[in-house]
Design a protein around this motif. Structure first.
Motif, PDB file in Angstrom:
ATOM      1  N   PRO A  99      19.871  89.844  44.084  1.00 26.19           N
ATOM      2  CA  PRO A  99      19.552  89.340  42.742  1.00 26.19           C
ATOM      3  C   PRO A  99      20.538  88.287  42.261  1.00 26.19           C
ATOM      4  CG  PRO A  99      20.506  91.545  42.616  1.00 26.19           C
ATOM      5  CD  PRO A  99      20.230  91.277  44.061  1.00 26.19           C
ATOM      6  N   GLY A 100      19.983  87.171  41.785  1.00 23.78           N
ATOM      7  CA  GLY A 100      20.824  86.132  41.213  1.00 23.78           C
ATOM      8  C   GLY A 100      21.516  85.239  42.210  1.00 23.78           C
ATOM      9  N   GLY A 101      21.364  85.508  43.504  1.00 26.42           N
ATOM     10  CA  GLY A 101      22.046  84.692  44.499  1.00 26.42           C
ATOM     11  C   GLY A 101      23.560  84.805  44.383  1.00 26.42           C
ATOM     12  N   ALA A 102      24.255  83.708  44.647  1.00 27.33           N
ATOM     13  CA  ALA A 102      25.717  83.702  44.565  1.00 27.33           C
ATOM     14  C   ALA A 102      26.219  82.275  44.411  1.00 27.33           C
ATOM     15  CB  ALA A 102      26.329  84.347  45.804  1.00 27.33           C
ATOM     16  N   ARG A 103      27.404  82.160  43.830  1.00 27.19           N
ATOM     17  CA  ARG A 103      28.061  80.857  43.713  1.00 27.19           C
ATOM     18  C   ARG A 103      29.547  81.039  43.931  1.00 27.19           C
ATOM     19  NH1 ARG A 103      28.092  76.953  38.329  1.00 27.19           N
ATOM     20  NH2 ARG A 103      29.232  75.185  39.261  1.00 27.19           N
ATOM     21  N   ALA A 104      30.160  80.098  44.621  1.00 27.59           N
ATOM     22  CA  ALA A 104      31.601  80.149  44.865  1.00 27.59           C
ATOM     23  C   ALA A 104      32.196  78.766  44.645  1.00 27.59           C
ATOM     24  CB  ALA A 104      31.899  80.624  46.285  1.00 27.59           C
ATOM     25  N   ILE A 105      33.298  78.707  43.926  1.00 27.75           N
ATOM     26  CA  ILE A 105      34.027  77.461  43.688  1.00 27.75           C
ATOM     27  C   ILE A 105      35.425  77.607  44.257  1.00 27.75           C
ATOM     28  CG2 ILE A 105      34.956  75.881  41.951  1.00 27.75           C
ATOM     29  CD1 ILE A 105      32.688  76.720  40.085  1.00 27.75           C
ATOM     30  N   PHE A 106      35.774  76.736  45.174  1.00 29.47           N
ATOM     31  CA  PHE A 106      37.117  76.710  45.751  1.00 29.47           C
ATOM     32  C   PHE A 106      37.872  75.531  45.163  1.00 29.47           C
ATOM     33  CE2 PHE A 106      34.329  78.583  48.917  1.00 29.47           C
ATOM     34  CZ  PHE A 106      35.040  79.676  49.378  1.00 29.47           C
ATOM     35  N   THR A 107      39.014  75.786  44.522  1.00 30.07           N
ATOM     36  CA  THR A 107      39.886  74.717  44.031  1.00 30.07           C
ATOM     37  C   THR A 107      41.315  75.078  44.404  1.00 30.07           C
ATOM     38  OG1 THR A 107      40.134  75.764  41.852  1.00 30.07           O
ATOM     39  CG2 THR A 107      38.368  74.150  42.093  1.00 30.07           C
ATOM     40  N   GLY A 108      41.943  74.228  45.167  1.00 24.84           N
ATOM     41  CA  GLY A 108      43.293  74.535  45.630  1.00 24.84           C
ATOM     42  C   GLY A 108      43.290  75.816  46.443  1.00 24.84           C
ATOM     43  N   ASP A 109      44.142  76.778  46.060  1.00 27.98           N
ATOM     44  CA  ASP A 109      44.194  78.043  46.792  1.00 27.98           C
ATOM     45  C   ASP A 109      43.514  79.164  46.016  1.00 27.98           C
ATOM     46  OD1 ASP A 109      45.933  78.463  44.741  1.00 27.98           O
ATOM     47  OD2 ASP A 109      47.547  79.297  45.979  1.00 27.98           O
ATOM     48  N   PRO A 146      31.341  87.482  34.248  1.00 28.78           N
ATOM     49  CA  PRO A 146      30.403  86.907  35.223  1.00 28.78           C
ATOM     50  C   PRO A 146      31.088  86.295  36.437  1.00 28.78           C
ATOM     51  CG  PRO A 146      30.531  85.542  33.242  1.00 28.78           C
ATOM     52  CD  PRO A 146      31.262  86.817  32.932  1.00 28.78           C
ATOM     53  N   TRP A 147      32.327  85.816  36.264  1.00 25.53           N
ATOM     54  CA  TRP A 147      33.068  85.209  37.365  1.00 25.53           C
ATOM     55  C   TRP A 147      34.267  86.080  37.731  1.00 25.53           C
ATOM     56  CZ3 TRP A 147      31.861  80.720  40.006  1.00 25.53           C
ATOM     57  CH2 TRP A 147      30.873  79.904  39.441  1.00 25.53           C
ATOM     58  N   LEU A 148      34.565  86.131  39.012  1.00 26.80           N
ATOM     59  CA  LEU A 148      35.773  86.791  39.497  1.00 26.80           C
ATOM     60  C   LEU A 148      36.609  85.762  40.231  1.00 26.80           C
ATOM     61  CD1 LEU A 148      34.226  90.086  40.906  1.00 26.80           C
ATOM     62  CD2 LEU A 148      35.496  89.811  38.770  1.00 26.80           C
ATOM     63  N   LYS A 149      37.931  85.835  40.056  1.00 26.51           N
ATOM     64  CA  LYS A 149      38.788  84.882  40.743  1.00 26.51           C
ATOM     65  C   LYS A 149      39.845  85.613  41.548  1.00 26.51           C
ATOM     66  CE  LYS A 149      42.558  84.063  37.442  1.00 26.51           C
ATOM     67  NZ  LYS A 149      43.353  83.048  36.755  1.00 26.51           N
ATOM     68  N   ALA A 150      40.344  84.937  42.560  1.00 26.80           N
ATOM     69  CA  ALA A 150      41.426  85.483  43.376  1.00 26.80           C
ATOM     70  C   ALA A 150      42.090  84.347  44.125  1.00 26.80           C
ATOM     71  CB  ALA A 150      40.896  86.519  44.366  1.00 26.80           C
ATOM     72  N   SER A 151      43.354  84.516  44.415  1.00 23.62           N
ATOM     73  CA  SER A 151      44.054  83.583  45.284  1.00 23.62           C
ATOM     74  C   SER A 151      43.636  83.869  46.713  1.00 23.62           C
ATOM     75  CB  SER A 151      45.564  83.750  45.133  1.00 23.62           C
ATOM     76  OG  SER A 151      46.248  83.072  46.169  1.00 23.62           O
ATOM     77  N   ILE A 152      43.443  82.819  47.478  1.00 25.79           N
ATOM     78  CA  ILE A 152      43.066  83.005  48.882  1.00 25.79           C
ATOM     79  C   ILE A 152      44.101  83.880  49.588  1.00 25.79           C
ATOM     80  CG2 ILE A 152      42.621  81.856  51.068  1.00 25.79           C
ATOM     81  CD1 ILE A 152      40.522  81.332  48.945  1.00 25.79           C
ATOM     82  N   GLN A 193      39.482  64.617  47.388  1.00 23.16           N
ATOM     83  CA  GLN A 193      40.404  63.949  46.477  1.00 23.16           C
ATOM     84  C   GLN A 193      39.889  64.079  45.053  1.00 23.16           C
ATOM     85  OE1 GLN A 193      40.609  59.906  47.876  1.00 23.16           O
ATOM     86  NE2 GLN A 193      41.411  60.477  49.880  1.00 23.16           N
ATOM     87  N   PRO A 194      40.747  64.210  44.012  1.00 18.56           N
ATOM     88  CA  PRO A 194      42.216  64.228  44.071  1.00 18.56           C
ATOM     89  C   PRO A 194      42.785  65.517  44.659  1.00 18.56           C
ATOM     90  CG  PRO A 194      41.485  64.658  41.854  1.00 18.56           C
ATOM     91  CD  PRO A 194      40.251  64.299  42.642  1.00 18.56           C
TER      92      PRO A 194
END
Length: 278
Positions: free
Chosen positions: A100-110, A128-134, A80-81
């Protein structure tokens, strides 16, 4: 650069038990003492009532096609929210090589945002960041990325503790302090095939595949006075393959902040990223 897939697959395996949860709340059990099997059932129920939490995790694996590997990282979750998860893998090693550098992922909505030097190189990205719709990661060119995301989102806290409820030999083995909180320690085993049956149908085969080299999984659960799982370990070995996963949970139902990265740092994941040489 086809090593992207095994690196991310191993990383996703570490996300068992830490990428989701249910909603609502429940009253604490107080001083009520439960039989071990009933206590694990109660813990599974309470896990599904958490709206936010943080977790630290470590996964060690040996054998298999990828050789020895280690994952270490953390997760922040909220329902929530809106449903959101922030996963940071500080250490990713496999077959003696460090990502190298490991990894990070942020999921918000779809939408998912991924930050990984390896993935950026693989995709030929300049942000530095890549985005995509699920829903967009269905193209064949995104097969490796899709596999990572599917595994990362597949398990949730409640579902993982639910696996433990199929144990026929769980027992209480004492009390211990975990993260400054007094807990009861439960230990037992569960059969992979039988445990898979308590999951949603879509999650059953992937669980069996991930644990295909292990017939029975040993687990330890440390539950606090409200039956919340403060620590979970899973381990198993067979035919030279082994896995050991430890997850420490904290911050249940506390406010968290999970936000998309700044727009100027985000690029779109290419539709058909070409493999890079190297």
């Amino acid at each position: 650069m086809r090593r992207l897939a095994p690196a991310l697959t191993l990383g996703a395996a570490a996300l068992i038990a830490v990428t989701g949860c249910g909603a609502q709340s429940a009253a604490p059990l107080g001083n009520v003492k439960l039989a071990a099997a009933e206590a694990v059932q109660q813990s599974a129920q309470r896990a599904g009532e958490v709206t936010s939490y943080s977790a630290d995790l470590v996964l060690d694996a040996t054998g298999g096609e990828k050789g020895a590997g280690k994952i270490q990282g953390s997760v922040v979750y909220q329902s929530q929210p809106q449903l959101a998860t922030d996963i940071t893998l500080d250490t990713i090693t496999f077959d003696g090589q460090n990502v190298p550098g490991g990894a990070r992922a942020i999921f918000t909505g779809d939408t998912v945002y991924v930050k990984s030097q390896l993935l950026a190189r693989f995709a030929g990205a300049n942000k530095p960041w890549l985005k995509a719709s699920i829903s967009d990661i269905e193209a064949e060119g995104q097969k490796d990325v899709r596999g990572f995301l599917e595994q990362a989102r597949q398990f949730d806290l409640a579902g993982t503790v639910k696996l433990l409820t199929t144990s026929k030999d769980v027992k209480a083995v004492g009390t211990e302090t975990v993260g400054g909180v007094e807990t009861t320690h439960y230990s037992g085993t569960f059969p992979v095939d039988e445990a898979a049956q308590v999951l949603d149908p879509a999650k059953q085969e992937p669980l069996k595949e991930r644990l295909s080299s292990v017939k029975d999984v040993k687990f330890d659960l440390w539950a606090d006075g409200q039956s919340l799982p403060r620590k979970v370990t899973l381990s198993g070995s067979e035919n030279g393959d082994s896995l050991n996963l430890t997850v420490l949970f904290k911050g249940f139902n506390e406010p968290v902040t999970i936000a998309a990265p700044p727009a100027e740092q985000v690029g779109d994941l290419p539709k058909n990223p070409a493999p890079q040489g190297g």
